[in-house]
Design an enzyme around this catalytic site. Structure first.
Site, PDB file in Angstrom:
ATOM      1  N   ASP A 118       3.009   0.011 -11.111  1.00 23.11           N
ATOM      2  CA  ASP A 118       1.589   0.250 -11.371  1.00 23.11           C
ATOM      3  C   ASP A 118       1.105   1.287 -10.372  1.00 23.11           C
ATOM      4  O   ASP A 118       1.768   1.536  -9.362  1.00 23.11           O
ATOM      5  CB  ASP A 118       0.767  -1.045 -11.259  1.00 23.11           C
ATOM      6  CG  ASP A 118       0.854  -1.685  -9.887  1.00 23.11           C
ATOM      7  OD1 ASP A 118       1.976  -1.775  -9.345  1.00 23.11           O
ATOM      8  OD2 ASP A 118      -0.194  -2.095  -9.332  1.00 23.11           O
ATOM      9  N   GLU A 183       1.004  -4.569  -8.044  1.00 17.71           N
ATOM     10  CA  GLU A 183       1.034  -4.461  -6.579  1.00 17.71           C
ATOM     11  C   GLU A 183      -0.240  -3.875  -6.015  1.00 17.71           C
ATOM     12  O   GLU A 183      -0.771  -4.332  -4.993  1.00 17.71           O
ATOM     13  CB  GLU A 183       2.236  -3.597  -6.145  1.00 17.71           C
ATOM     14  CG  GLU A 183       2.521  -3.637  -4.642  1.00 17.71           C
ATOM     15  CD  GLU A 183       1.777  -2.593  -3.822  1.00 17.71           C
ATOM     16  OE1 GLU A 183       1.807  -2.677  -2.593  1.00 17.71           O
ATOM     17  OE2 GLU A 183       1.148  -1.686  -4.413  1.00 17.71           O
ATOM     18  N   GLU A 184      -0.757  -2.863  -6.699  1.00 21.23           N
ATOM     19  CA  GLU A 184      -1.917  -2.151  -6.151  1.00 21.23           C
ATOM     20  C   GLU A 184      -3.185  -2.995  -6.175  1.00 21.23           C
ATOM     21  O   GLU A 184      -4.182  -2.631  -5.548  1.00 21.23           O
ATOM     22  CB  GLU A 184      -2.147  -0.830  -6.912  1.00 21.23           C
ATOM     23  CG  GLU A 184      -0.986   0.163  -6.819  1.00 21.23           C
ATOM     24  CD  GLU A 184      -0.806   0.772  -5.428  1.00 21.23           C
ATOM     25  OE1 GLU A 184      -1.540   0.400  -4.501  1.00 21.23           O
ATOM     26  OE2 GLU A 184       0.095   1.614  -5.277  1.00 21.23           O
ATOM     27  N   HIS A 461      -2.297   7.323  -3.005  1.00 25.55           N
ATOM     28  CA  HIS A 461      -3.672   6.899  -3.321  1.00 25.55           C
ATOM     29  C   HIS A 461      -4.674   8.061  -3.288  1.00 25.55           C
ATOM     30  O   HIS A 461      -5.864   7.853  -3.473  1.00 25.55           O
ATOM     31  CB  HIS A 461      -4.186   5.811  -2.344  1.00 25.55           C
ATOM     32  CG  HIS A 461      -3.437   4.525  -2.436  1.00 25.55           C
ATOM     33  ND1 HIS A 461      -3.954   3.326  -2.025  1.00 25.55           N
ATOM     34  CD2 HIS A 461      -2.202   4.243  -2.915  1.00 25.55           C
ATOM     35  CE1 HIS A 461      -3.065   2.363  -2.223  1.00 25.55           C
ATOM     36  NE2 HIS A 461      -1.995   2.910  -2.765  1.00 25.55           N
TER      37      HIS A 461
END
Ligand SMILES: CC(C)C[C@H](N)C(=O)NCC(=O)O
Length: 494
Positions: A118, A183-184, A461
Site C-alpha cells: 500500500d 502498513e501506511e 511520503h
C-alpha cells in the site's frame, strides 16, 4: 578424511558458492529491464490505503502480488483479515494479506520476509514533476509513488528468490513472505492475523527480515530500531453549517480558532513536547548510544541541503540523530474541513478535524499516550470556555521496536553488504514506524533485522518519491547474498 582432503573439499565448496553468486548476479543484471517493468506495473496501481475510494485498487494490488508468487510456484494464500471500522462508524473490507512459502526443508533455516504494497496518497497537483502513478526513469532514478516505500524492495526480494529458481539453484534457506496492504495506516488487522497463525504459518520461522526503510547516506545500512506512532484526530464542531465570515464573523466562537489554539499547546517552537508525562517516559540516552551516534558518518550540511532548510532544530550530529531516531516528536499533518484550495473563500468552517501524530520511543506506551493526550487537550480546551465540542480519537497506536545488534543476523548482514557494495554497513535506527515489527518480536519471539535498500534521498511520503535503479538492482543482489549468509548461521541462534 585427512586434512588436505578436507581443505580441498572446502575449496571446491567455496568455489561453487562463488561461482553461483556470480551466476546469480549476472542473471539479475540481465533481467533488470524486466524488473523495472514489473515495478512500473505495480506503481500504476493506486493502492492508497488511507483513501477509502481506492480500496478496490488495494484489493487488486494484493491479487497481483499473490499471482506473481503463485506463478513462481510458491504455496500462496490470500488471508482474509476482516473489516475496518471507519471514524464515522462505517465498515470496509480490509485488503487480504498475502502469505507465501518457498521450500520446506527442515534442515534449513526459514526466514520470513515482511513487506507492504500500500502507499501514501499522491497527486500531481501536490507538486510532483511527473505522474506519481506512471513510473518515470530520469537519469537512473525511477520516480513514482510507492517506488521506494515499499514496492521495489518487495519486488527485489521476490526477484532474489526467482533468480535462484530460474537458475535451478537450491534456495539456501526456506523463504516465506507476508505482504500486507495497510502498513501506511497502522497495519490494521495484521496483529490478529499473526497471533492466529503463530502456531501454523509462523511456527517454523526462524528470523524475520524487513526492507521497508532507507539508508542514512550513500553507504548501505542495517537498521536496528524504529519509532512507533500514535496518530490522533482532534475534531472541533460548532455551528450546524459553514458560515459567511463577513456576515457572521465576530459573533460566532469559531471552531478553527479553538482548534489552532489547542494545537499550539502540543509542542513549543524549540521542539519541547508540552503534554505532561510524555517526556518523562523516554528512556535516557546512554553513553554507549551517544558513542554509536558520534561514530556514524553523517554530514549535517548535506542533510540540511537535501531537505532545503537554512536551519535545523539542532546543529550537532549526535543531537540530530538522537532526535530523529530515539526521542518522540509531535507533527501536525493537516486539518480536514479547512479551506485549502487556491484562491480566497471567506468562510467560517463549521467542523474542523486536525490530524497529528506523536512518534513513540522506548519506554513510551501508546495506551498511556492516548490518555495523556486526550486528557491534556480536553483540559486546555476547557480553559477556553468555548461552546464548541471537542472530540479526540487515537486512530493508530504503534509501538517502537529495538533489536540486539549482536545477533548473528546483523553479522550476516554486514558480510553480505561488504560482498555486494564493498563497503562497511552503517548500523542505524529509523525515525519512521513499521507497526508490525514489535508484534513480530513480542508475539512470535523471533529476531528481526531491517535491511533497507532505499536511498537516503528517496522522498518517501513526499513529492517525487523514487527508487534508483542502482539500489533496486544491487539491492536484489544484496538479498541473494544475504540468504546465503543466513544459511551459515548456527541453527541454535533464535
Ligand atoms: C521509513 C518508514 C519506516 C517507512 C514505512 N513504510 C512508513 O512509512 N511507515 C509509516 C510511518 O508513518 O512511518
Amino acid at each position: 578424511m585427512n586434512l588436505p582432503a578436507v581443505l580441498s573439499l572446502l575449496l571446491v565448496v567455496s568455489t561453487v558458492q562463488a561461482f553461483q553468486y556470480t551466476e546469480l548476479t549476472q542473471f539479475i543484471d540481465s533481467h533488470q529491464e524486466e524488473y523495472v517493468e514489473t515495478l512500473r506495473d505495480w506503481v500504476a496501481i493506486e493502492s492508497d490505503s488511507s483513501n477509502v475510494m481506492r480500496r478496490k485498487d488495494l484489493h487488486r494490488m494484493m491479487d497481483v502480488v499473490a499471482q506473481k508468487l503463485r506463478l513462481m510456484g510458491g504455496t500462496v494464500e490470500l488471508v482474509d483479515i476482516g473489516e475496518q471500522e471507519l471514524p464515522d462508524g462505517q465498515t470496509l473490507l480490509l485488503p487480504k494479506v498475502v502469505t507465501a512459502q518457498f521450500g520446506t526443508d527442515v534442515n534449513k533455516h526459514t526466514v520470513c520476509v515482511y513487506g507492504h504494497v500500500d502507499v501514501q496518497p499522491a497527486k500531481l497537483e501536490d507538486g510532483w514533476a511527473t505522474d506519481p502513478y506512471n513510473l518515470t526513469d530520469i537519469n537512473g532514478h525511477l520516480y513514482g509513488r510507492g517506488a521506494s516505500d515499499n514496492k521495489a524492495p518487495v519486488l527485489a526480494w521476490i526477484h532474489a528468490v526467482g533468480a535462484y529458481q530460474a537458475l535451478n539453484m537450491e534456495l539456501p534457506v526456506n523463504v516465506k513472505f507476508v505482504i500486507e496492504g495497510m502498513e501506511e495506516t497502522g497495519s490494521n488487522g495484521l496483529d490478529a492475523m499473526i497471533l492466529a497463525q503463530r502456531d501454523t504459518f509462523f511456527s517454523d520461522v526462524d528470523y524475520i527480515i524487513i526492507s521497508d526503510c532507507g539508508w542514512l547516506s550513500r553507504r548501505p545500512a542495517l537498521t536496528y530500531g524504529t519509532r512507533g506512532n500514535c496518530y490522533f484526530f482532534a475534531e472541533v464542531e460548532g455551528p450546524k453549517q459553514d458560515l459567511h465570515s463577513g456576515v457572521y464573523g465576530g459573533t460566532v466562537i469559531e471552531p478553527m480558532t479553538d482548534l489552532i489554539g489547542i494545537l499550539d499547546t502540543l509542542i513549543s517552537p524549540s521542539g519541547k513536547i508540552l503534554i505532561p508525562g510524555i517526556r518523562e517516559a523516554v528512556a535516557p540516552l546512554s553513553d554507549e548510544e551517544w558513542k554509536m551516534y558520534q561514530d556514524i558518518q553523517f554530514d549535517v550540511e548535506d542533510y540540511k541541503n537535501k531537505i532545503g532548510v537554512s536551519q535545523l532544530m539542532y546543529s550537532n550530529k549526535v543531537d540530530l540523530l538522537a532526535h530523529r531516531w530515539r526521542y518522540p516528536t509531535v507533527t501536525i499533518h493537516g486539518i480536514e474541513g479547512a479551506f485549502s484550495d487556491p484562491g480566497t473563500k471567506t468562510v467560517i468552517p463549521a467542523k474542523v478535524t486536525a490530524k497529528f501524530s506523536i512518534r513513540q520511543v522506548p519506554d513510551m506506551d501508546p495506551a498511556m499516550v492516548k490518555t495523556q493526550v486526550t486528557d491534556y487537550l480536553h483540559s486546555v480546551f476547557a480553559k477556553r470556555k468555548s461552546p464548541n465540542k471537542l472530540k479526540v480519537t487515537m486512530v493508530i497506536g504503534a509501538k517502537p521496536w529495538l533489536a540486539d545488534t549482536q545477533h548473528p543476523l546483523y553479522e550476516a548482514g554486514k558480510i553480505a553488504i561488504k560482498r555486494v557494495f564493498d563497503m562497511d554497513a552503517d548500523l542505524i535506527r529509523e525515525g519512521g514506524t513499521i507497526p508490525i515489527a514489535r508484534t513480530f518480536q513480542d508475539v512470535l519471539g523471533k529476531s528481526i533485522i531491517m535491511m533497507p535498500i532505499g536511498g537516503f534521498d528517496d522522498g518517501m511520503h513526499s513529492q517525487n518519491e523514487k527508487m534508483s535503479r542502482y539500489n533496486y538492482i544491487e539491492g536484489t543482489k544484496l538479498f541473494i547474498s544475504y540468504l546465503n549468509e543466513v544459511s551459515q548461521i548456527q541453527k541454535t541462534s533464535v
